[in-house]
Design an enzyme around this catalytic site. Structure first.
Site, mmCIF file in Angstrom:
data_model
loop_
_atom_site.group_PDB
_atom_site.id
_atom_site.type_symbol
_atom_site.label_atom_id
_atom_site.label_comp_id
_atom_site.label_asym_id
_atom_site.label_seq_id
_atom_site.Cartn_x
_atom_site.Cartn_y
_atom_site.Cartn_z
ATOM 1 N N GLY A 28 0.565 -0.925 -0.088
ATOM 2 C CA GLY A 28 0.002 -0.058 -0.085
ATOM 3 C C GLY A 28 0.508 1.477 0.324
ATOM 4 O O GLY A 28 1.882 1.296 -0.122
ATOM 5 N N ASP A 169 -1.047 2.164 9.192
ATOM 6 C CA ASP A 169 -1.982 1.541 10.060
ATOM 7 C C ASP A 169 -0.985 1.762 11.076
ATOM 8 O O ASP A 169 -1.696 1.502 12.658
ATOM 9 C CB ASP A 169 -2.340 0.019 10.245
ATOM 10 N N MET A 211 -9.772 3.215 9.425
ATOM 11 C CA MET A 211 -8.954 2.070 8.959
ATOM 12 C C MET A 211 -8.169 1.615 10.043
ATOM 13 O O MET A 211 -7.822 2.186 10.785
ATOM 14 C CB MET A 211 -8.511 2.825 7.453
ATOM 15 N N ARG A 336 -5.216 7.709 3.248
ATOM 16 C CA ARG A 336 -4.440 7.364 3.039
ATOM 17 C C ARG A 336 -3.736 8.619 2.257
ATOM 18 O O ARG A 336 -2.900 8.785 1.904
ATOM 19 C CB ARG A 336 -4.248 6.028 2.300
ATOM 20 N N SER A 566 7.988 27.712 20.322
ATOM 21 C CA SER A 566 9.764 27.560 19.870
ATOM 22 C C SER A 566 10.105 26.384 20.466
ATOM 23 O O SER A 566 11.060 26.187 20.323
ATOM 24 C CB SER A 566 10.035 29.396 21.125
ATOM 25 N N ASN A 567 10.261 25.331 21.021
ATOM 26 C CA ASN A 567 10.209 24.328 21.757
ATOM 27 C C ASN A 567 11.836 24.884 21.952
ATOM 28 O O ASN A 567 12.676 23.886 21.990
ATOM 29 C CB ASN A 567 10.755 22.874 20.465
ATOM 30 N N MET A 609 8.951 32.421 13.866
ATOM 31 C CA MET A 609 9.493 32.753 15.665
ATOM 32 C C MET A 609 10.450 31.955 15.898
ATOM 33 O O MET A 609 10.793 30.666 15.079
ATOM 34 C CB MET A 609 7.495 32.533 16.288
ATOM 35 N N GLY A 611 11.727 33.154 19.302
ATOM 36 C CA GLY A 611 12.677 33.900 19.851
ATOM 37 C C GLY A 611 14.431 33.214 19.320
ATOM 38 O O GLY A 611 14.357 33.901 18.497
ATOM 39 N N GLU A 665 13.490 34.650 13.698
ATOM 40 C CA GLU A 665 13.314 35.411 13.668
ATOM 41 C C GLU A 665 14.656 36.647 14.370
ATOM 42 O O GLU A 665 14.672 37.733 14.443
ATOM 43 C CB GLU A 665 11.590 36.011 15.087
#
Length: 820
Positions: A28, A169, A211, A336, A566-567, A609, A611, A665
């Site tokens: 698939g 899946d 599915m 899918r 921002s992580n 973005m 920072g 930024e």
């Protein structure tokens, strides 16, 4: 450069010169396959190997001819945003025969191909392993038939196989996520969110079928992501009497004034006695209910006796027993299709590069492996160990060993199911433990998608643990003003799909209001605190920890969940909201690049973005196929800018028509977005023109992605369980008193582990001036982005996957599967 040791190998030491690598997609299709193909081709070419497409999967390998074509750098351009697989996929009966595999071997030898990268499901990968095991015998037969020479048998004596699992899946054991699963969840959640609005308008019940005929992952995770009231999956058929329990649940929910109910069921569900639940199977009529239900049906759901539970069955039950106006929606192949999500593009790109490394490092004795993702780290696992585990799951289901089947699916699946049960099914008051503890939850800092899902999870888990939950509005500013009130189970219904912060959030730190906050905590007898937010939340928790010496009110268990686009929070690889922002960036970049279709050569300068943190620019650039990403963490000067312009100029002389450059930024105060735009415009004259776009706050808005909904939901549940444990440990002589470092923690994902880390210990890992961690894992992805953009650079592969063995259950302390 210093000589590399066994733990630190650099890219220059890996050479693919003289090697031929072929990539195919089989079985698939799944969104993200093209990103994997692109990564294999470009990394293979980069190391000096010849790379070939095999079109139409194994059928193309058997038929040969034009189906096997050499790939070029340009031939995989503009593939990232395309769903499905552009090189085609097909089911192939011929390859299942010995004669078919003999033809395939002959075709590969003609091109000198002895390295195969197979992207498909367990059937495709099992076929590849059989092909590898028969390889030497097949070559011997070809020599006996006079089709190849003896020296070819010696030269191409070994076939090397590396697999990547492409399946929506997520039914392959050994990996937390398969390519395409996240995109399929996007399609499902988009439909659910849309249906909710029309269902509320008409007060209807909706039955949705998704599915996953033999695996309930999509049903289960979409149930978590949309706050479903009920889910039926193949791995855990419902107990006898499920019809009554489901209707009672809907009735109880409606009686509390909720306009919306969601139930997710799997197609083909069976009851525990093997009896098919048909549309004619109905219980006695029950009291009518008049508002809204949505029932999502997952393809392949069964009861405990392997009988199917169908959408018509559920519709008939709801209509005749409850009197609801009911509709059925079968999502089908829409799941899918469509554009791959940012997660799938990054996952597939990382896996594709890892697959090339694995092929370069393989020897005649190396078993065929599959490249997988565990937590946030790539691993290599023996292919047949994974296939065997996957087959064991189906065997357990066939033999009605359903609890074992859930465990065999892996800790990620098991945790999803446990979390769903915890949040969806409210126990009667008489069955709840009595803790007499009050727990407050608040959002701090800028809003991010997924915050509301985290609050909902905290409230419901807290109530299940017997606590009284309090919601604080507008962060610590609201706390100081007494904006705190008890929040009930039903109050957070429907919160998972809401963007922003429904509690309200402020950037205000607690230090200047600490006395008023302490007074409010005394007034409401707050025994524990859960803070959900970004860097301001981290600083706030540090300030509260330091205030313990002055105010005993803060000598309580306190936990923070990282939530920021921002992580940039220390102590975690990922933050709630960052995935949604990445999807916003990638979707916009796709549209911007498409706007240049049919025009002259054009380069787009996009400002993101973040920072001072370059996470969004870098990872967004990798997912969008950027040519460069300028960030604060990697200083650049005018020479670098000029080199990038020259690089793009050379690329534009080929068939590549568009270029994409991202700029964080705060990457440089002088080399602004306007400056870079003007520089590119001037230096690119006669070759390409430029456009610029500042994405701005659109990155903070919108409905949360499935990843952020589930990440927020599950880490919040884990945090509340930790708070309960700490409350029990620190309750002495009629009061809670917690002043140790380990009672003031941040919960974050570190590689494979979810870890509670004392915030005071994270201070040394933090650059407070620029509000970023001193070390950031994603910086190692920057060379990958550059290589895929055709830059010459070094790539540190010290973190590349090592061959491991499949384990049935990882220890809890190493469980990062909560990420999805």
């Amino acid at each position: 450069m210093a000589q590399p040791d066994s733990k630190k190998i650099f890219f220059e030491n890996l050479s693919g010169a003289g090697k031929a690598i072929a990539v195919l997609t089989s079985g698939g299709d799944a969104q993200g396959m093209n990103a994997a193909v692109r990564a294999v081709v470009r990394m293979g070419l980069y190391v000096g190997a010849k790379v070939y497409f095999i079109h139409e999967g194994y059928q193309g390998m058997v038929d040969g001819g034009e189906n096997i074509r050499e790939a070029s750098w340009e031939s995989v351009s503009s593939m990232l945003q395309v769903g499905g697989t552009v090189i085609g996929s097909a089911r192939c009966k011929d390859f299942r025969t010995h004669e078919g595999r003999l033809k395939a071997a002959h075709n590969l030898v003609q091109y000198g191909i002895t390295n195969l990268c197979v992207i498909g499901g367990d059937g495709s990968l099992t076929g590849a392993n059989l092909f590898r095991e028969e390889w030497s015998g097949l070559l011997g037969e070809l020599m006996e038939q006079g089709l190849i020479e003896a020296d070819a048998v010696q030269k191409y004596s070994a076939l090397h196989i590396v697999g990547m699992v492409g399946s929506i899946d997520n039914d392959f054991c050994g990996t937390d996520m398969t390519i395409g699963t996240d995109s399929a969840l996007h399609r499902i959640i988009e439909v659910v969110d849309a249906i909710m609005t029309t269902a509320q308008s008409h007060q209807r019940t909706f039955v949705l079928e998704v599915m996953g005929r033999h695996c309930g992952y999509l049903a289960l995770v979409s149930a978590l992501a949309c706050g479903a009231d009920w889910v039926l999956i193949p791995e855990m058929p419902p107990e006898d009497g499920w019809e009554d329990k489901m209707c009672q649940k809907l009735s109880a929910t409606r009686s509390r004034g909720t306009r919306l109910n969601i139930i997710i069921v799997a197609e083909g569900a069976l009851d525990r006695h093997g009896k098919a639940i048909t549309s004619s199977y109905v219980k006695d009529n029950r009291a009518g209910m008049k508002r809204l239900n949505i029932i999502i049906v997952a393809e392949g759901a069964i009861d405990q006796n392997n009988k199917p539970i169908t959408t018509d069955c559920i519709k008939d039950l709801v209509v005749k027993c409850l009197g609801f106006d009911t509709r059925v929606t079968i999502l089908g192949h829409v799941q899918r299709g469509g554009t791959p999500s940012a997660f799938d593009r990054i996952l597939a790109s990382r896996m594709g590069v890892e697959a090339v490394f694995a092929l370069l490092e393989t020897t005649a004795n190396t078993p065929a492996c599959v490249v997988s993702l565990v937590g946030n780290q790539s691993v290599r696992l023996p292919l047949m160990e994974c296939v065997q585990m996957t087959q064991e799951v189906q065997k357990a289901m066939d033999e009605k060993r359903f609890e074992e089947a859930v465990k065999l699916r892996g800790r990620s699946f098991e945790n999803n199911l446990k979390t769903y049960k915890l949040l969806a099914h409210r126990k009667p008051e008489s069955e709840l433990p009595v803790s007499n503890f009050n727990v407050a939850v608040l959002n701090v800092g800028a809003p991010s998608a997924g915050m509301n899902a985290a609050v909902r999870s905290a409230v419901r888990v807290g109530i299940s643990e017997g606590h009284k939950m309090f919601a604080v509005s507008d962060g610590f500013e609201g706390f100081s003003k007494g904006q705190i009130k008890e929040i009930k189970w039903a109050d957070v219904g429907g919160w998972t799909g809401q963007g922003g912060s429904l509690l309200g959030t402020k950037r205000t730190l607690p230090a200047k209001h600490v006395e008023k906050i302490a007074a409010e905590m005394r007034k409401h007898n707050i025994n524990a605190l859960l803070i959900i937010g970004g860097f301001e939340a981290f600083e706030s928790l540090l300030q509260l920890y330091e205030a313990r010496g002055t105010y005993e009110e803060f000598c309580i268990p306190m936990c923070m969940l990282p939530a920021t686009i921002s992580n940039n929070v220390p102590g975690t690889d990922l933050s709630i909201g960052a995935d949604t922002a990445l999807n916003a960036i990638v979707e916009t970049c796709d549209r911007i690049k498409q706007s240049a279709s049919g025009t002259k050569r054009r380069v787009f300068i996009i400002e993101t973005m973040g920072g001072y943190c370059g996470y969004l620019a870098t990872v967004g650039g990798l997912a969008a196929g950027a040519d460069a990403a300028y960030i604060f963490e990697e200083p650049f000067d005018i020479r670098d800018l000029q080199a990038n312009v020259e690089h793009l100029t050379e690329k534009m002389k080929t068939s590549i028509q568009r270029g994409l450059v991202l700029r964080n930024e705060n990457s440089n105060e002088n080399y602004t977005t306007d400056f870079i735009y003007q520089l590119y415009s001037e230096e690119g004259k006669g070759v390409f023109d430029c456009r610029k776009n500042v994405l701005g706050h659109m990155q903070q808005g919108g409905a949360p992605s499935p990843f952020d909904r589930n990440f927020g939901t599950k880490i919040s549940a884990k945090a509340m369980q930790w708070i309960t444990k700490k409350l029990d440990e620190t309750f002495r002589r009629g009061r809670v008193f917690a002043n140790s470092e380990d009672t003031c923690c941040l919960l974050g994902m570190r590689r494979r582990a979810l870890v509670f880390q004392p915030v005071v210990q994270l201070k040394d890992q933090t650059d407070f001036i620029h509000r970023i961690p001193k070390e950031q894992w994603w910086l190692k992805l920057r060379p990958l982005m550059k290589i895929l953009a055709k830059y010459k650079t070094s790539y540190d592969v010290s973190d590349s996957g090592q061959l491991e063995h499949v384990v049935r259950n990882r220890p809890k302390e190493l469980d990062a599967s909560v990420a999805m």
